[in-house]
Design a protein around this motif. Structure first.
Motif, PDB file in Angstrom:
ATOM      1  N   HIS A   1       7.278   2.713   5.247  1.00 31.49           N
ATOM      2  CA  HIS A   1       6.920   2.256   3.901  1.00 31.49           C
ATOM      3  C   HIS A   1       8.149   1.721   3.180  1.00 31.49           C
ATOM      4  CE1 HIS A   1       6.090   2.709  -0.438  1.00 31.49           C
ATOM      5  NE2 HIS A   1       4.849   2.409  -0.112  1.00 31.49           N
ATOM      6  N   GLU A   2       9.242   2.484   3.231  1.00 27.74           N
ATOM      7  CA  GLU A   2      10.460   2.066   2.540  1.00 27.74           C
ATOM      8  C   GLU A   2      11.039   0.812   3.162  1.00 27.74           C
ATOM      9  OE1 GLU A   2      13.488   4.965   0.898  1.00 27.74           O
ATOM     10  OE2 GLU A   2      14.617   4.152   2.612  1.00 27.74           O
ATOM     11  N   TRP A   3      11.048   0.734   4.509  1.00 27.24           N
ATOM     12  CA  TRP A   3      11.621  -0.433   5.186  1.00 27.24           C
ATOM     13  C   TRP A   3      10.841  -1.701   4.844  1.00 27.24           C
ATOM     14  CZ3 TRP A   3      10.410  -4.477   8.284  1.00 27.24           C
ATOM     15  CH2 TRP A   3      11.470  -5.158   8.899  1.00 27.24           C
ATOM     16  N   VAL A   4       9.519  -1.624   4.918  1.00 24.58           N
ATOM     17  CA  VAL A   4       8.687  -2.800   4.659  1.00 24.58           C
ATOM     18  C   VAL A   4       8.922  -3.331   3.245  1.00 24.58           C
ATOM     19  CG1 VAL A   4       6.307  -3.567   4.264  1.00 24.58           C
ATOM     20  CG2 VAL A   4       6.881  -2.303   6.351  1.00 24.58           C
ATOM     21  N   TYR A   5       8.901  -2.447   2.250  1.00 28.98           N
ATOM     22  CA  TYR A   5       9.070  -2.894   0.874  1.00 28.98           C
ATOM     23  C   TYR A   5      10.492  -3.360   0.600  1.00 28.98           C
ATOM     24  CZ  TYR A   5       4.436  -1.659  -0.835  1.00 28.98           C
ATOM     25  OH  TYR A   5       3.079  -1.628  -1.058  1.00 28.98           O
ATOM     26  N   ALA A   6      11.481  -2.675   1.165  1.00 28.28           N
ATOM     27  CA  ALA A   6      12.872  -3.097   0.967  1.00 28.28           C
ATOM     28  C   ALA A   6      13.108  -4.465   1.597  1.00 28.28           C
ATOM     29  CB  ALA A   6      13.815  -2.064   1.572  1.00 28.28           C
TER      30      ALA A   6
ATOM     31  N   GLN B   1       6.210  14.009  13.823  1.00 26.14           N
ATOM     32  CA  GLN B   1       7.125  13.235  12.984  1.00 26.14           C
ATOM     33  C   GLN B   1       6.385  12.167  12.169  1.00 26.14           C
ATOM     34  OE1 GLN B   1      10.572  11.928  15.463  1.00 26.14           O
ATOM     35  NE2 GLN B   1       9.625  13.169  17.049  1.00 26.14           N
ATOM     36  N   GLU B   2       5.050  12.299  12.092  1.00 27.33           N
ATOM     37  CA  GLU B   2       4.232  11.264  11.454  1.00 27.33           C
ATOM     38  C   GLU B   2       4.612  11.022  10.001  1.00 27.33           C
ATOM     39  OE1 GLU B   2       0.824   9.819   9.050  1.00 27.33           O
ATOM     40  OE2 GLU B   2       1.587  11.871   9.104  1.00 27.33           O
ATOM     41  N   ALA B   3       4.790  12.066   9.222  1.00 23.78           N
ATOM     42  CA  ALA B   3       5.111  11.911   7.802  1.00 23.78           C
ATOM     43  C   ALA B   3       6.444  11.201   7.613  1.00 23.78           C
ATOM     44  CB  ALA B   3       5.122  13.270   7.116  1.00 23.78           C
ATOM     45  N   GLU B   4       7.435  11.599   8.393  1.00 19.27           N
ATOM     46  CA  GLU B   4       8.758  10.980   8.301  1.00 19.27           C
ATOM     47  C   GLU B   4       8.701   9.514   8.721  1.00 19.27           C
ATOM     48  OE1 GLU B   4      13.239  11.468  10.265  1.00 19.27           O
ATOM     49  OE2 GLU B   4      11.705  13.009  10.603  1.00 19.27           O
ATOM     50  N   THR B   5       7.969   9.232   9.801  1.00 17.90           N
ATOM     51  CA  THR B   5       7.845   7.854  10.285  1.00 17.90           C
ATOM     52  C   THR B   5       7.145   6.986   9.251  1.00 17.90           C
ATOM     53  OG1 THR B   5       7.737   8.604  12.586  1.00 17.90           O
ATOM     54  CG2 THR B   5       6.929   6.386  12.120  1.00 17.90           C
ATOM     55  N   ARG B   6       6.093   7.499   8.638  1.00 19.71           N
ATOM     56  CA  ARG B   6       5.336   6.740   7.647  1.00 19.71           C
ATOM     57  C   ARG B   6       6.198   6.450   6.409  1.00 19.71           C
ATOM     58  NH1 ARG B   6       0.302   5.710   7.641  1.00 19.71           N
ATOM     59  NH2 ARG B   6      -0.053   7.288   9.257  1.00 19.71           N
TER      60      ARG B   6
ATOM     61  N   ASN C   1      -2.276  -7.105   4.605  1.00 18.45           N
ATOM     62  CA  ASN C   1      -1.934  -7.207   6.027  1.00 18.45           C
ATOM     63  C   ASN C   1      -1.746  -5.846   6.694  1.00 18.45           C
ATOM     64  OD1 ASN C   1      -1.552 -10.231   6.597  1.00 18.45           O
ATOM     65  ND2 ASN C   1      -0.338  -9.960   4.740  1.00 18.45           N
ATOM     66  N   ASP C   2      -1.957  -4.773   5.941  1.00 22.30           N
ATOM     67  CA  ASP C   2      -1.853  -3.409   6.483  1.00 22.30           C
ATOM     68  C   ASP C   2      -0.506  -3.192   7.162  1.00 22.30           C
ATOM     69  OD1 ASP C   2      -3.018  -0.928   6.680  1.00 22.30           O
ATOM     70  OD2 ASP C   2      -4.054  -1.328   8.559  1.00 22.30           O
ATOM     71  N   LEU C   3       0.554  -3.678   6.519  1.00 21.51           N
ATOM     72  CA  LEU C   3       1.856  -3.715   7.169  1.00 21.51           C
ATOM     73  C   LEU C   3       2.446  -2.336   7.439  1.00 21.51           C
ATOM     74  CD1 LEU C   3       3.621  -6.750   5.438  1.00 21.51           C
ATOM     75  CD2 LEU C   3       2.341  -6.680   7.584  1.00 21.51           C
ATOM     76  N   VAL C   4       2.252  -1.398   6.519  1.00 24.03           N
ATOM     77  CA  VAL C   4       2.820  -0.074   6.744  1.00 24.03           C
ATOM     78  C   VAL C   4       2.144   0.595   7.931  1.00 24.03           C
ATOM     79  CG1 VAL C   4       3.172   2.236   5.788  1.00 24.03           C
ATOM     80  CG2 VAL C   4       3.542   0.214   4.342  1.00 24.03           C
ATOM     81  N   GLU C   5       0.804   0.566   7.946  1.00 18.74           N
ATOM     82  CA  GLU C   5       0.070   1.202   9.046  1.00 18.74           C
ATOM     83  C   GLU C   5       0.379   0.538  10.372  1.00 18.74           C
ATOM     84  OE1 GLU C   5      -1.679   3.994   8.943  1.00 18.74           O
ATOM     85  OE2 GLU C   5      -1.061   4.118   6.852  1.00 18.74           O
ATOM     86  N   MET C   6       0.471  -0.785  10.360  1.00 12.84           N
ATOM     87  CA  MET C   6       0.781  -1.507  11.591  1.00 12.84           C
ATOM     88  C   MET C   6       2.171  -1.141  12.110  1.00 12.84           C
ATOM     89  SD  MET C   6      -1.654  -3.581  12.679  1.00 12.84           S
ATOM     90  CE  MET C   6      -2.938  -4.743  12.246  1.00 12.84           C
ATOM     91  N   ASN C   7       3.125  -1.002  11.202  1.00 15.31           N
ATOM     92  CA  ASN C   7       4.482  -0.619  11.616  1.00 15.31           C
ATOM     93  C   ASN C   7       4.529   0.807  12.118  1.00 15.31           C
ATOM     94  OD1 ASN C   7       6.937  -2.604  11.076  1.00 15.31           O
ATOM     95  ND2 ASN C   7       5.367  -3.059   9.545  1.00 15.31           N
ATOM     96  N   VAL C   8       3.756   1.705  11.495  1.00 19.95           N
ATOM     97  CA  VAL C   8       3.703   3.089  11.962  1.00 19.95           C
ATOM     98  C   VAL C   8       3.112   3.133  13.371  1.00 19.95           C
ATOM     99  CG1 VAL C   8       2.599   5.340  11.621  1.00 19.95           C
ATOM    100  CG2 VAL C   8       3.586   4.121   9.673  1.00 19.95           C
ATOM    101  N   ALA C   9       2.017   2.403  13.573  1.00 19.52           N
ATOM    102  CA  ALA C   9       1.388   2.373  14.897  1.00 19.52           C
ATOM    103  C   ALA C   9       2.345   1.807  15.938  1.00 19.52           C
ATOM    104  CB  ALA C   9       0.107   1.544  14.843  1.00 19.52           C
ATOM    105  N   GLY C  10       3.083   0.749  15.566  1.00 20.72           N
ATOM    106  CA  GLY C  10       4.041   0.161  16.494  1.00 20.72           C
ATOM    107  C   GLY C  10       5.161   1.124  16.838  1.00 20.72           C
TER     108      GLY C  10
END
Length: 281
Positions: A215-220, A206-211, A165-174
């Motif tokens: 990533h951590e939020w989605v998996y947690a 801030q892209e690296a920090e946001t990503r 579902n490309d959840l990390v990328e989708m959350n970063v874009a959002g």
């Protein structure tokens, strides 16, 4: 929904009694009704209520960080109005329907109205509400940080779901879009001057920090939400995501949330800028 117009008949030509044909349901009406049913099956009314509560907490945090006198009744009332569930639903629904188009709702309704589908929805809503407690969220994040790689079967199934579902990328874009709209609101409200190019540059810095945070939020979050599910049950959910209908729904959900959060973020930025300048909200 289709609009119905009525033409006036000349009095002399009107018959003594006129039979009005019943309004027939159009394909668009039926599809819209199915989306309503899908939203209900997804627990969207409760989700929007949770998002409103999250928004009120975020509004207080924002005011306490950026306003000299912190939060207060006037600011809280404005934030509550911006997070009105009916307004959130309208924004979410319009973005969803535009993206979803004429994709088939039938298999999605069949899954989410099933016992397995309703269990997943309940687990996701319960975890989302639990994550409103910062200690609960941090504990879930800490558990994920301590998981060894390669993942076990359960987390491996979650990883497949995230990637499909490309959840990390989708959350970063959002997050990028919401941050951009918030900064844009601050500029529109007169808090400071900044070009859109400069805003984008600041956000991308801030892209690296946001990503990493996404990533951590989605998996947690998913590790906590799906803990009661077996790996096989999660894999069955991944199978739905691999269908054309599942992919269309995933894109449409993010489109809806993106529209909703973008509008809220812009309005919050404008309101905060005016508050900073001492204007009456």
């Amino acid at each position: 929904m289709t609009a119905v117009s009525f033409a006036a008949l000349p009095v002399a030509a009107a018959p003594a009694a006129v039979e009005v044909a019943p309004r027939t349901e159009t394909v668009a009406d039926s599809h819209s009704a199915q989306i309503d049913a899908l939203f209900a099956a997804l627990g969207m009314p409760e989700m929007l209520q949770i998002l409103q509560e999250e928004g009120l907490v975020y509004g207080d945090d924002l005011a306490n960080q950026m306003l000299p006198n912190g939060t207060g009744p006037v600011w809280q009332a404005l934030v509550a109005d911006l997070h009105d569930p009916d307004a959130l639903h309208a924004l979410m629904r319009s973005g969803f329907e535009e993206s979803f188009g004429d994709a088939d709702v039938t298999p999605l309704l069949a899954f989410y109205n099933s016992e397995a589908g309703q269990r997943i929805v309940e687990l996701e809503l319960s975890a989302r509400r639990a994550f409103m407690d910062e200690e609960v969220e941090e504990a879930a994040r800490a558990r994920f940080r301590n998981i060894a790689v390669p993942y076990n079967d359960h987390l491996g199934a979650i990883e497949a779901f995230v990637e499909e579902n490309d959840l990390v990328e989708m959350n970063v874009a959002g997050a990028f879009n919401s941050n951009f709209m918030f900064m844009r609101g601050l500029v529109q409200g007169g808090a400071f001057e900044m070009s859109e190019g400069d805003i984008l540059a600041d956000i991308w810095s801030q892209e690296a920090e946001t990503r990493a945070d996404s990533h951590e939020w989605v998996y947690a979050f998913l590790s906590m939400a799906y803990q009661p599910l077996s790996a096989a049950e999660i894999e069955a959910y991944v199978d739905l995501s691999r269908t054309a209908e599942g992919a269309a729904m995933n894109r449409a959900l993010f489109a809806g949330f993106d529209r909703m959060y973008g509008a809220i973020s812009l309005s919050l930025g404008v309101a905060l800028a005016r508050q900073l300048q001492g204007e009456t909200l």
